[in-house]
Motif scaffolding. Structure first.
Motif, PDB file in Angstrom:
ATOM      1  N   GLN A   1       0.827  -1.203   0.000  1.00 47.04           N
ATOM      2  CA  GLN A   1       0.000   0.000   0.000  1.00 47.04           C
ATOM      3  C   GLN A   1       0.864   1.256   0.000  1.00 47.04           C
ATOM      4  O   GLN A   1       0.538   2.251  -0.665  1.00 47.04           O
ATOM      5  N   SER A   2       1.979   1.218   0.723  1.00 49.58           N
ATOM      6  CA  SER A   2       2.891   2.362   0.739  1.00 49.58           C
ATOM      7  C   SER A   2       3.521   2.580  -0.638  1.00 49.58           C
ATOM      8  O   SER A   2       3.699   3.729  -1.079  1.00 49.58           O
TER       9      SER A   2
ATOM     10  N   ASN B   1       0.877   4.206  -2.763  1.00 48.51           N
ATOM     11  CA  ASN B   1       0.754   5.630  -2.451  1.00 48.51           C
ATOM     12  C   ASN B   1       1.900   6.430  -3.065  1.00 48.51           C
ATOM     13  O   ASN B   1       1.709   7.549  -3.563  1.00 48.51           O
TER      14      ASN B   1
ATOM     15  N   VAL C   1       1.235   6.754  -6.806  1.00 48.41           N
ATOM     16  CA  VAL C   1       0.192   7.762  -7.040  1.00 48.41           C
ATOM     17  C   VAL C   1       0.754   9.163  -6.842  1.00 48.41           C
ATOM     18  O   VAL C   1       0.382  10.110  -7.546  1.00 48.41           O
ATOM     19  N   GLY C   2       1.699   9.291  -5.892  1.00 48.01           N
ATOM     20  CA  GLY C   2       2.312  10.586  -5.620  1.00 48.01           C
ATOM     21  C   GLY C   2       3.364  11.005  -6.625  1.00 48.01           C
ATOM     22  O   GLY C   2       3.972  12.074  -6.476  1.00 48.01           O
TER      23      GLY C   2
ATOM     24  N   TYR D   1      -3.663  -1.940  -7.508  1.00 47.57           N
ATOM     25  CA  TYR D   1      -3.652  -0.771  -8.381  1.00 47.57           C
ATOM     26  C   TYR D   1      -4.932  -0.573  -9.196  1.00 47.57           C
ATOM     27  O   TYR D   1      -5.126   0.486  -9.813  1.00 47.57           O
TER      28      TYR D   1
ATOM     29  N   PRO E   1      -7.222   2.853  -8.303  1.00 44.27           N
ATOM     30  CA  PRO E   1      -6.607   4.129  -8.704  1.00 44.27           C
ATOM     31  C   PRO E   1      -6.346   4.220 -10.202  1.00 44.27           C
ATOM     32  O   PRO E   1      -6.343   5.316 -10.770  1.00 44.27           O
TER      33      PRO E   1
END
Length: 301
Positions: free
Chosen positions: A225-226, A229, A232-233, A245, A248
């Motif tokens: 999950q990290s 993230n 996505v960032g 995935y 998103p």
């Protein structure tokens, strides 16, 4: 006389070391036990016990017969227990090991429905990213993603997922898009530190050739999950399963880094120790998961 009863009487005499204690164990008279053993010896045409005023012990033939008889009796007991268990409602504590990413995102949300359907079952769900030894660590079952390492375990496929390289559109705007696998050497990669392969991505080229990417990453972390993230960032390219995935990507937050590459499809399995039958609590949970994930994967999550 009943053959199984004769065998039970003989085996109990050997176990207890005499007719008196065997009679107490079986809840019948001493003379009845003696009659069963005598009938067995007569039918076999062999003396199975040495009888003295002080003790009773098996003869050489009796000892060999005892080993086989005990197995038969144990199997008969297991058969009786199986029928009883299969007719009773699933119950007891179900201890299950689940990979953290899959457990948090896809098992935890549906546990309530299962527990309401089987109120006699309590679930002890352990989320971790390591390979657990089911029997020695006291687990009833585990849910594992990818190739199964231990072939001695029983397994049932729940669904499929697929792994792809994904990143945010903003990342490609800044760093460009890789056109070939070799181009990944010039990109910022996001690695999963718990992978047995280390910081190595195993990819399949359009030609079918198996390739390995060993480029050091910008970020290494032991949580999917990290990594999601971070992708996505816009921090880099991650190589993740679709059960992480898919959403998103539907929202346009992520895109496929190299859509021309073949997908790496992996199974999601329920595994449990080998045995003559599956415990009702384990069977009910696996059946529930198979139904719950019937329309999931490999890319539809």
């Amino acid at each position: 006389m009943d053959r199984l009863t004769e065998m039970e009487a003989f085996a109990t005499v050997v176990d207890q070391g005499g007719f008196t204690d065997a009679a107490k164990k079986m809840g019948i008279s001493k003379s009845a036990v003696s009659k069963h053993v005598s009938s067995l010896e007569a039918r076999l045409g062999a003396r199975l016990l040495n009888r003295t005023t002080r003790r009773v012990s098996p003869t050489e033939i009796g000892l060999a017969y005892y080993d086989r008889a005990r197995r038969v009796l144990n199997d008969a007991g297991e058969a009786d227990a199986l029928v009883t268990a299969m007719q009773s409602a699933p119950s007891g504590t179900l201890r299950v090991s689940i990979a953290t990413d899959f457990g948090v995102n896809h098992i935890s949300p549906i546990l309530g429905e299962f527990l309401h359907a089987f109120p006699e079952i309590t679930v002890n769900m352990v989320l971790n990213n390591r390979y657990v030894e089911l029997i020695s660590e006291g687990f009833d079952m585990a849910i594992r993603v990818g190739e199964l390492e231990d072939s001695s375990l029983m397994a049932r496929k729940i669904c499929e997922t697929q792994r792809r390289m994904i990143a945010a559109p903003s990342y490609f705007e800044e760093y460009g898009r890789p056109e070939r696998i070799d181009d990944l050497n010039e990109h910022k990669l996001l690695h999963y530190s718990n992978s047995s392969a280390g910081n190595v991505w195993k990819l399949t080229a359009p030609s079918g050739e198996q390739r390995q990417v060993r480029t050091a990453g910008w970020l290494t972390v032991n949580d999917g999950q990290s990594l999601l993230n971070a992708a996505v960032g816009g921090l880099g390219i991650a190589y993740l399963p679709s059960f992480l995935y898919a959403e998103p990507m539907r929202q346009g937050l992520l895109v496929d880094a190299m859509p021309e590459l073949p997908t790496d499809v992996q199974g999601v399995y329920a595994v449990y120790p080998p045995g003559r039958y599956i415990q009702p609590k384990v069977r009910s949970f696996i059946d529930y998961l198979v139904e719950a994930f019937r329309d999931k994967g490999p890319n539809d999550w």
